[in-house]
Design a protein around this motif. Structure first.
Motif, mmCIF file in Angstrom:
data_model
loop_
_atom_site.group_PDB
_atom_site.id
_atom_site.type_symbol
_atom_site.label_atom_id
_atom_site.label_comp_id
_atom_site.label_asym_id
_atom_site.label_seq_id
_atom_site.Cartn_x
_atom_site.Cartn_y
_atom_site.Cartn_z
ATOM 1 N N UNK A 32 0.790 -1.215 0.000
ATOM 2 C CA UNK A 32 0.000 0.000 0.000
ATOM 3 C C UNK A 32 0.828 1.273 0.000
ATOM 4 N N UNK A 33 2.055 1.220 0.505
ATOM 5 C CA UNK A 33 2.839 2.446 0.664
ATOM 6 C C UNK A 33 3.254 3.073 -0.667
ATOM 7 N N UNK A 34 3.243 2.307 -1.756
ATOM 8 C CA UNK A 34 3.604 2.918 -3.039
ATOM 9 C C UNK A 34 2.437 3.677 -3.668
ATOM 10 N N UNK A 35 1.308 3.725 -2.963
ATOM 11 C CA UNK A 35 0.159 4.485 -3.449
ATOM 12 C C UNK A 35 -0.073 5.753 -2.624
ATOM 13 N N UNK A 36 0.838 6.076 -1.722
ATOM 14 C CA UNK A 36 0.730 7.288 -0.924
ATOM 15 C C UNK A 36 1.084 8.493 -1.793
ATOM 16 N N UNK A 37 0.239 9.502 -1.767
ATOM 17 C CA UNK A 37 0.418 10.691 -2.603
ATOM 18 C C UNK A 37 1.511 11.602 -2.038
ATOM 19 N N UNK A 38 2.528 11.874 -2.873
ATOM 20 C CA UNK A 38 3.564 12.840 -2.522
ATOM 21 C C UNK A 38 3.399 14.068 -3.414
ATOM 22 N N UNK A 39 2.650 15.040 -2.931
ATOM 23 C CA UNK A 39 2.451 16.298 -3.684
ATOM 24 C C UNK A 39 1.989 16.037 -5.120
ATOM 25 N N UNK A 40 1.005 15.172 -5.238
ATOM 26 C CA UNK A 40 0.423 14.904 -6.548
ATOM 27 C C UNK A 40 1.086 13.784 -7.314
ATOM 28 N N UNK A 41 2.126 13.199 -6.782
ATOM 29 C CA UNK A 41 2.795 12.073 -7.438
ATOM 30 C C UNK A 41 2.554 10.781 -6.658
ATOM 31 N N UNK A 42 2.212 9.739 -7.390
ATOM 32 C CA UNK A 42 1.993 8.422 -6.804
ATOM 33 C C UNK A 42 3.226 7.567 -7.100
ATOM 34 N N UNK A 43 3.954 7.130 -6.072
ATOM 35 C CA UNK A 43 5.176 6.357 -6.295
ATOM 36 C C UNK A 43 4.995 5.153 -7.220
ATOM 37 N N UNK A 44 3.887 4.439 -7.081
ATOM 38 C CA UNK A 44 3.670 3.264 -7.926
ATOM 39 C C UNK A 44 3.646 3.660 -9.402
ATOM 40 N N UNK A 45 2.982 4.759 -9.712
ATOM 41 C CA UNK A 45 2.947 5.237 -11.094
ATOM 42 C C UNK A 45 4.347 5.641 -11.562
ATOM 43 N N UNK A 46 5.081 6.304 -10.680
ATOM 44 C CA UNK A 46 6.438 6.730 -11.043
ATOM 45 C C UNK A 46 7.318 5.519 -11.361
ATOM 46 N N UNK A 47 7.223 4.494 -10.532
ATOM 47 C CA UNK A 47 8.025 3.295 -10.762
ATOM 48 C C UNK A 47 7.667 2.641 -12.097
ATOM 49 N N UNK A 48 6.392 2.601 -12.402
ATOM 50 C CA UNK A 48 5.943 2.017 -13.658
ATOM 51 C C UNK A 48 6.423 2.826 -14.862
ATOM 52 N N UNK A 49 6.413 4.129 -14.720
ATOM 53 C CA UNK A 49 6.734 5.009 -15.840
ATOM 54 C C UNK A 49 8.221 5.278 -15.990
ATOM 55 N N UNK A 50 9.030 4.945 -14.982
ATOM 56 C CA UNK A 50 10.449 5.282 -15.022
ATOM 57 C C UNK A 50 11.361 4.069 -14.843
ATOM 58 N N UNK A 51 10.823 2.904 -15.131
ATOM 59 C CA UNK A 51 11.645 1.699 -15.214
ATOM 60 C C UNK A 51 11.526 1.158 -16.628
ATOM 61 N N UNK A 52 12.574 0.500 -17.070
ATOM 62 C CA UNK A 52 12.645 -0.016 -18.433
ATOM 63 C C UNK A 52 11.800 -1.278 -18.553
ATOM 64 N N UNK A 53 10.764 -1.277 -19.394
ATOM 65 C CA UNK A 53 9.920 -2.469 -19.541
ATOM 66 C C UNK A 53 10.683 -3.706 -19.989
ATOM 67 N N UNK A 54 11.835 -3.529 -20.603
ATOM 68 C CA UNK A 54 12.646 -4.677 -21.009
ATOM 69 C C UNK A 54 13.403 -5.285 -19.830
ATOM 70 N N UNK A 55 13.458 -4.541 -18.715
ATOM 71 C CA UNK A 55 14.223 -5.002 -17.555
ATOM 72 C C UNK A 55 13.379 -5.211 -16.307
#
Length: 302
Positions: A178-201
């Motif tokens: 659950x902690x990766x869904x905590x809002x940090x000033x409009x950013x959701x860590x889970x979304x950031x991890x999904x969007x900033x990791x290489x899908x090939x890796x």
């Protein structure tokens, strides 16, 4: 001329038949027969899971007592995949990787993946996992962080760990809480991890329980990030509890999550592995629960 006029009249009458309502063109079916036919068509269009697994943490006490016998029992319940964890003896429970592989193969089980501390000795573990054909090593926990900068560093770590895994013939994934869904000033860590990791890796294992508990709709989240969640934890939450209650795990199919809809959406968006997990037991032993959960999964249609 008279015969020609009759022929035209007959042809017109026959042509009108094509535009008549169906009830005038075919025998009327009894209402019960129509319902039965409809149900048959619906049933024929549904799927069942060809394979499903269990996270061994669900029966961690039994694994600690006798790992081999516990795994044999799980195979007997109908599981054909397992996902491991490090219970203190390593992910192979004190055996060599090839010995553990022989055990699971003999039981018709695919040792798909394991939760492991990917920050420690990853090169060796990935080498052993790749050698026996495991699909994934999964980071199960990074803990709550103080800022988005912390999660940005974690995203970089995951890309590097994904490279190590890929070099050894196995894939890397991250399992959410659950902690990766905590809002940090409009950013959701889970979304950031999904969007900033290489899908090939880097792939992800979606824990449906924690998505729901964090206040999100699993169906919407799967659609939002297609083909990133290759594995999923099929874990239910007891009804009647507050949505945010962290300790509410229950028998799969008896709680609040709509698994037929979720698994349909998951498969349509690239999920390949469905792993049962239960962490809380009321008036039932972990092994009894594992058996009931397997029965549910075998009969699940979506």
């Amino acid at each position: 001329m008279k015969n020609r006029r009759k022929f035209i009249q007959l042809s017109a009458a026959m042509g009108m038949g094509a535009f008549l309502p169906l009830q005038f063109c075919s025998p009327k079916k009894e209402e019960g027969a129509e319902i039965a036919e409809s149900e048959t068509l619906i049933s024929a269009s549904k799927e069942t899971l060809a394979a499903f697994g269990i996270q061994l943490y669900s029966v961690k006490e039994n694994m600690a007592e006798n790992a081999s016998e516990t795994i044999k029992s799980l195979a007997g319940y109908g599981y054909n995949q397992i996902e491991g964890f490090d219970g203190g003896k390593g992910i192979f429970w004190g055996m060599k990787n090839t010995e553990f592989k022989n055990l699971t193969d003999d039981l018709g089980l695919d040792f798909v993946s394991s939760h492991v501390n990917t920050y420690k000795d990853l090169d060796r573990i990935a080498g052993e996992a790749g050698e026996i054909g495991m699909k994934y090593l999964i980071n199960p926990y990074v803990g709550a962080q103080k800022s988005m900068d912390d999660f940005k560093r974690i995203a970089d770590d995951f890309n590097k760990q994904g490279e190590i895994c890929k070099k050894n013939g196995v894939k890397f994934a991250y399992h959410n809480h659950g902690y990766t869904f905590v809002d940090f000033d409009g950013q959701i860590p889970q979304d950031y991890l999904l969007e900033n990791t290489d899908p090939d890796l880097v792939d992800f294992e979606l824990d449906l329980y924690w998505v729901y508990t964090a206040g999100y709709d699993p169906l919407e989240y799967l659609a939002k990030h297609p083909n990133r969640f290759k594995l999923g934890h099929v874990k239910d939450k007891q009804s009647g509890l507050d949505k945010s209650e962290p300790d509410g795990s229950t028998l799969v199919g008896t709680g609040v999550l709509d698994f037929p809809s979720i698994i349909r959406k998951a498969k349509d968006n690239g999920m390949e592995y469905f792993i049962v997990e239960q962490e809380r037991y009321v008036d039932i032993s972990p092994m009894e629960a594992a058996e009931k959960n397997a029965t549910y999964m075998k009969g699940l249609e979506f």
